[in-house]
Design an enzyme around this catalytic site. Structure first.
Site, mmCIF file in Angstrom:
data_model
loop_
_atom_site.group_PDB
_atom_site.id
_atom_site.type_symbol
_atom_site.label_atom_id
_atom_site.label_comp_id
_atom_site.label_asym_id
_atom_site.label_seq_id
_atom_site.Cartn_x
_atom_site.Cartn_y
_atom_site.Cartn_z
ATOM 1 N N VAL A 1 0.852 -1.198 0.000
ATOM 2 C CA VAL A 1 0.000 0.000 0.000
ATOM 3 C C VAL A 1 0.883 1.241 0.000
ATOM 4 C CG1 VAL A 1 -1.756 1.298 1.257
ATOM 5 C CG2 VAL A 1 -1.883 -1.204 1.147
ATOM 6 N N HIS B 1 6.036 -8.961 26.434
ATOM 7 C CA HIS B 1 6.206 -9.346 25.032
ATOM 8 C C HIS B 1 4.840 -9.040 24.416
ATOM 9 C CE1 HIS B 1 10.095 -11.385 25.667
ATOM 10 N NE2 HIS B 1 9.633 -11.401 26.898
ATOM 11 N N PRO B 2 4.805 -8.172 23.406
ATOM 12 C CA PRO B 2 3.525 -7.505 23.103
ATOM 13 C C PRO B 2 2.482 -8.266 22.302
ATOM 14 C CG PRO B 2 5.341 -6.525 21.840
ATOM 15 C CD PRO B 2 5.948 -7.586 22.694
ATOM 16 N N GLN B 3 2.823 -9.421 21.694
ATOM 17 C CA GLN B 3 1.892 -9.920 20.683
ATOM 18 C C GLN B 3 0.491 -10.230 21.216
ATOM 19 O OE1 GLN B 3 2.907 -13.494 18.611
ATOM 20 N NE2 GLN B 3 3.736 -14.540 20.386
ATOM 21 N N HIS C 1 10.228 -4.750 19.913
ATOM 22 C CA HIS C 1 8.951 -4.428 20.556
ATOM 23 C C HIS C 1 8.607 -2.955 20.353
ATOM 24 C CE1 HIS C 1 10.019 -7.824 23.658
ATOM 25 N NE2 HIS C 1 9.647 -8.317 22.487
HETATM 26 C C1 LIG Z 1 12.162 -10.628 15.866
HETATM 27 C C2 LIG Z 1 10.929 -10.371 16.691
HETATM 28 C C3 LIG Z 1 10.765 -11.051 17.891
HETATM 29 C C4 LIG Z 1 9.633 -10.817 18.666
HETATM 30 N N1 LIG Z 1 9.394 -11.613 19.738
HETATM 31 C C5 LIG Z 1 8.207 -11.533 20.369
HETATM 32 C C6 LIG Z 1 7.842 -12.489 21.355
HETATM 33 O O1 LIG Z 1 8.566 -13.445 21.656
HETATM 34 N N2 LIG Z 1 6.637 -12.327 21.970
HETATM 35 C C7 LIG Z 1 5.800 -11.284 21.668
HETATM 36 O O2 LIG Z 1 4.764 -11.165 22.315
HETATM 37 N N3 LIG Z 1 6.105 -10.405 20.711
HETATM 38 C C8 LIG Z 1 7.262 -10.512 20.031
HETATM 39 N N4 LIG Z 1 7.543 -9.660 19.011
HETATM 40 C C9 LIG Z 1 6.605 -8.562 18.718
HETATM 41 C C10 LIG Z 1 5.336 -8.992 18.011
HETATM 42 O O3 LIG Z 1 5.600 -9.927 16.990
HETATM 43 C C11 LIG Z 1 4.684 -7.732 17.432
HETATM 44 O O4 LIG Z 1 4.432 -6.831 18.488
HETATM 45 C C12 LIG Z 1 3.376 -8.011 16.709
HETATM 46 O O5 LIG Z 1 3.568 -8.912 15.657
HETATM 47 C C13 LIG Z 1 2.853 -6.691 16.165
HETATM 48 O O6 LIG Z 1 1.708 -6.935 15.382
HETATM 49 P P1 LIG Z 1 1.212 -5.821 14.367
HETATM 50 O O7 LIG Z 1 -0.020 -6.338 13.744
HETATM 51 O O8 LIG Z 1 1.187 -4.537 15.047
HETATM 52 O O9 LIG Z 1 2.377 -5.666 13.275
HETATM 53 P P2 LIG Z 1 3.189 -6.787 12.367
HETATM 54 O O10 LIG Z 1 3.082 -8.071 13.055
HETATM 55 O O11 LIG Z 1 4.498 -6.176 12.172
HETATM 56 O O12 LIG Z 1 2.329 -6.835 11.063
HETATM 57 C C14 LIG Z 1 2.251 -5.775 10.141
HETATM 58 C C15 LIG Z 1 1.993 -6.335 8.754
HETATM 59 O O13 LIG Z 1 1.696 -5.256 7.884
HETATM 60 C C16 LIG Z 1 2.374 -5.454 6.647
HETATM 61 N N5 LIG Z 1 2.584 -4.140 6.028
HETATM 62 C C17 LIG Z 1 3.312 -3.123 6.542
HETATM 63 N N6 LIG Z 1 3.257 -2.047 5.714
HETATM 64 C C18 LIG Z 1 2.482 -2.405 4.662
HETATM 65 C C19 LIG Z 1 2.064 -1.721 3.494
HETATM 66 N N7 LIG Z 1 2.406 -0.448 3.249
HETATM 67 N N8 LIG Z 1 1.289 -2.391 2.605
HETATM 68 C C20 LIG Z 1 0.897 -3.674 2.856
HETATM 69 N N9 LIG Z 1 1.272 -4.370 3.957
HETATM 70 C C21 LIG Z 1 2.055 -3.734 4.850
HETATM 71 C C22 LIG Z 1 3.667 -6.121 7.061
HETATM 72 O O14 LIG Z 1 4.287 -6.787 5.971
HETATM 73 C C23 LIG Z 1 3.198 -7.049 8.158
HETATM 74 O O15 LIG Z 1 2.807 -8.299 7.639
HETATM 75 C C24 LIG Z 1 8.674 -9.850 18.237
HETATM 76 C C25 LIG Z 1 8.839 -9.172 17.029
HETATM 77 C C26 LIG Z 1 9.945 -9.446 16.242
HETATM 78 C C27 LIG Z 1 10.091 -8.721 14.923
#
Ligand SMILES: Cc1cc2nc3c(=O)[nH]c(=O)nc-3n(C[C@H](O)[C@H](O)[C@H](O)COP(=O)(O)OP(=O)(O)OC[C@H]3O[C@@H](n4cnc5c(N)ncnc54)[C@H](O)[C@@H]3O)c2cc1C
Length: 632
Positions: free
Chosen positions: A272, A610-612, A567
């Site tokens: 997007v 851990h935020p997920q 995070h």
């Molecule tokens: C390496 C790592 C380790 C982690 N470990 C943990 C853990 O052990 N426990 C825990 O609770 N949390 C953990 N987290 C954090 C957790 O995964 C995130 O907080 C959570 O996934 C956030 O969800 P979200 O929906 O906000 O964003 P995301 O999960 O980042 O999803 C966003 C999505 O939007 C898509 N996107 C972005 N921009 C665009 C665009 N312009 N057009 C189309 N698509 C787009 C991306 O490709 C992605 O798929 C970790 C994160 C990482 C990266």
């Protein structure tokens, strides 16, 4: 999915069964662009897929999801827990961002991993699954003047809705001399039919029991119910891991059940570029999106008659808002983007957990994850995994500890940390970042927590087998993360090209408080290792080396080794506009109609967690808010 039939290997069965059970219907961009959607969602991570799945429960509502990444649901790099980490930094799965050089971390550019695929970051993360402390989450209500019910009690039903806790595996902890010590999940309130499967580990590294007893000796109790809203103590965390099949439970696979709905269309490999607006009662109303397919210059437009929901995660969400003309006009003009809505909070208030390790070599007789460094053992474990989804490759490091300052440090150290905190706050900012009204409101809350010693200020993870050292020795890493740092940073665009990487600046260790805290923790690791039962299993400390003893040298070691917790939160904060917020307590972008943000960027302030699990719960709550608005 049923358990696999005995005649097939697990690996073969899993791929076949998953292919039958879960496939994403093919959608082409022309067909997607021509669809008359009620709601459009940007991003298929935990936030985006949760809200899309709930909204599409009503067959009369058309929901479209655009995801920039691909589909990797049956890719071992994603599904096998023991391979967790291999996807990091690989552009096939990860946006592969890095911070700008960090002035207070020896000018290092530090990787800022973000998942890029169906499932988002949940498909590459460390899988830890847990709820925040109640008192911390209650602060979200305080920042929003009590509006919106974001406190722990109000959010509990949403936590329960997202999870299925596989309680049948809870007592299964082979290799423990004292299972009671670590079987710490006794929660009464477990989700039973949510999308994400969560379970406890089935393998405990042999350094863990002495580590837990060492923590107990130092006054950190074993927490038997960390899901209850009290997270302090040492505990065995749940993992987003489907123990029935030994695979990661990430959003992409968790929401399979929704993909066959005719009213839900998910287009992957679709980036997007911007949000488009029409003129409405509030000035601008979000009316649709412009997207392009990976590797192609042609652009498509798609309309949403009700709302656009941005769930791109805490780096890409603020970038998309800015590319669409929403943000600080000065920053937008400098990037060559025409400002439409003056909202200076976009991209500001970025908060991240910095982590620093101490590494210890252990007795060679211990069975730890390091055994996987031996090729024969790895091959044996892979065979076990392929046959029945168990063994070391179905396990991860589960032991973590959360504590307040006085649980670890003397009263003198705590008082000194408090006065450093005060002088940081009085200084008005860190590095190139001035504290906003929102930051000041956060600091007032953080100070109270510190003074009353009621809220977690740091986390210490116990990790085995993660060391960079590839020899045949056994190692233990104590990895401390600052949960309530004072440093604040930002993420902004610096060009009008939406495909370019945003500037990410977490300002690691820019605040003196953060530097003092991390130095104290490096000392604590050493004392814990030398003056407890751990001493009996440790051969020597590898890093920081024994000659690193002064505060200055310890801090320099921290600057050299600090990594991101991944995070990042707060870059589109839920707070009143006058404080510097970006969305209101119903997740609506201030000053724009029909536009919400539903992801981890809305955290008004960072929490010790851990935020997920919280992001999935935010998705659940957002769906209720959106449904209520439709019915009003
Ligand atoms: C390496 C790592 C380790 C982690 N470990 C943990 C853990 O052990 N426990 C825990 O609770 N949390 C953990 N987290 C954090 C957790 O995964 C995130 O907080 C959570 O996934 C956030 O969800 P979200 O929906 O906000 O964003 P995301 O999960 O980042 O999803 C966003 C999505 O939007 C898509 N996107 C972005 N921009 C665009 C665009 N312009 N057009 C189309 N698509 C787009 C991306 O490709 C992605 O798929 C970790 C994160 C990482 C990266």
């Amino acid at each position: 999915m049923p358990r696999f039939p005995a005649a097939l290997t697990f690996g073969v069965w899993f791929s076949v069964a998953l292919g039958q059970y879960c496939s994403l219907p093919d959608v082409n961009p022309e067909e997607f662009a021509a669809t008359n959607f009620d709601y459009l969602v940007v991003g298929a991570g935990p936030g985006g897929l949760t809200v899309a799945s709930r909204l599409s429960e009503d067959p009369n509502v058309a929901v479209g999801v655009l995801e920039a990444g691909g589909v990797h649901m049956i890719d071992e790099v994603i599904t096998v827990p023991g391979f967790s980490g291999q996807a990091l930094g690989d552009p096939k799965y990860d946006w592969a961002y890095s911070s700008v050089p960090q002035r207070f971390a020896n000018n290092r550019s530090i990787p800022s991993f973000r998942g890029r695929m169906l499932g988002g970051s949940s498909a590459i993360n460390g899988m830890a699954w847990g709820r925040p402390g109640a008192r911390e989450l209650d602060a979200w209500d305080q920042i929003n003047n009590g509006a919106g019910s974001w406190g722990f009690d109000a959010m509990l039903p949403y936590f329960l809705k997202t999870e299925t806790i596989q309680t049948e595996y809870i007592s299964f902890l082979p290799g423990l001399d004292n299972p009671e010590l670590l079987a710490s999940f006794h929660g009464q309130e477990n989700g039973t039919d949510g999308a994400v499967k969560a379970s406890l580990n089935t393998f405990i590294d042999e350094a863990v029991p002495p580590y837990v007893r060492a923590m107990n000796e130092f006054g950190v109790r074993t927490n038997q119910d960390p899901q209850s809203g009290n997270t302090t103590g040492v505990w065995n965390t749940l993992m987003a891991l489907d123990r029935d099949h030994g695979v990661r439970s990430e959003a992409g696979m968790a929401y399979c059940f929704a993909y066959g709905r005719p009213n839900l269309k998910i287009l992957t490999s679709a980036f997007v570029r911007k949000i488009v607006f029409s003129h409405g009662a509030k000035g601008y109303d979000a009316a649709g999106l412009v997207f392009s397919m990976n590797g192609s210059d042609s652009q498509f437009s798609v309309n949403a008659t009700r709302e656009v929901i941005v769930s791109g995660g805490s780096v890409n969400t603020p970038a998309l808002l800015e590319h669409s003309g929403i943000g600080d006009p000065e920053i937008l003009r400098a990037a060559g983007v025409e400002p439409l809505v003056d909202l200076p909070g976009v991209g500001a208030n970025l908060q991240e957990h910095p982590y620093v390790p101490s590494v210890f070599q252990l007795l060679p007789s211990l069975v730890t994850f390091d055994v996987l460094k031996n090729e024969t053992t790895m091959a044996e474990q892979k065979a076990i995994y392929d046959n029945n989804g168990t063994g070391l490759l179905a396990a991860t490091n589960p032991t973590l500890a959360f504590f307040t300052s006085r649980q670890i440090f003397s009263e003198n150290v705590t008082q000194s940390l408090l006065s450093t905190f005060d002088s940081d706050v009085q200084s008005g900012g860190v590095a190139d970042t001035r504290f906003t009204a929102l930051n000041k409101a956060q600091f007032a809350i953080q100070r109270r927590w510190l003074e009353e010693d009621v809220v977690v200020s740091a986390e210490m993870l116990h990790r085995g087998g993660d060391s960079e050292l590839k020899d045949n020795n056994r190692y233990m890493e104590l990895l401390t993360g600052l949960m309530q740092p004072v440093s604040r940073g930002y993420v902004h665009i610096n060009s009008s090209d939406p495909t370019g990487p945003p500037i990410i600046n977490p300002n690691y260790f820019a605040a003196s408080y953060d530097r003092q805290m991390v130095t104290e923790f490096l000392r604590f690791h050493r004392v814990l290792a030398a003056e407890s039962e751990l001493e009996g299993v440790i051969v020597k400390q590898i890093a920081p080396t024994v000659n690193i003893t002064s505060d200055e040298d310890l801090l320099n070691y921290a600057r050299d080794t600090v990594s991101a917790g991944a995070h990042i939160t707060g870059s589109a904060a839920m707070a009143p506009k006058e404080l510097g917020g970006v969305v209101d307590s119903k997740l609506r972008v201030h000053g724009v109609g029909r536009l919400r943000v539903v992801d981890c960027s809305i955290f008004p302030m960072q929490l010790a967690l851990h935020p997920q699990a919280l992001v999935y719960a935010i998705g659940e709550k957002a769906a209720d808010l959106i449904k209520a608005a439709r019915e009003a």
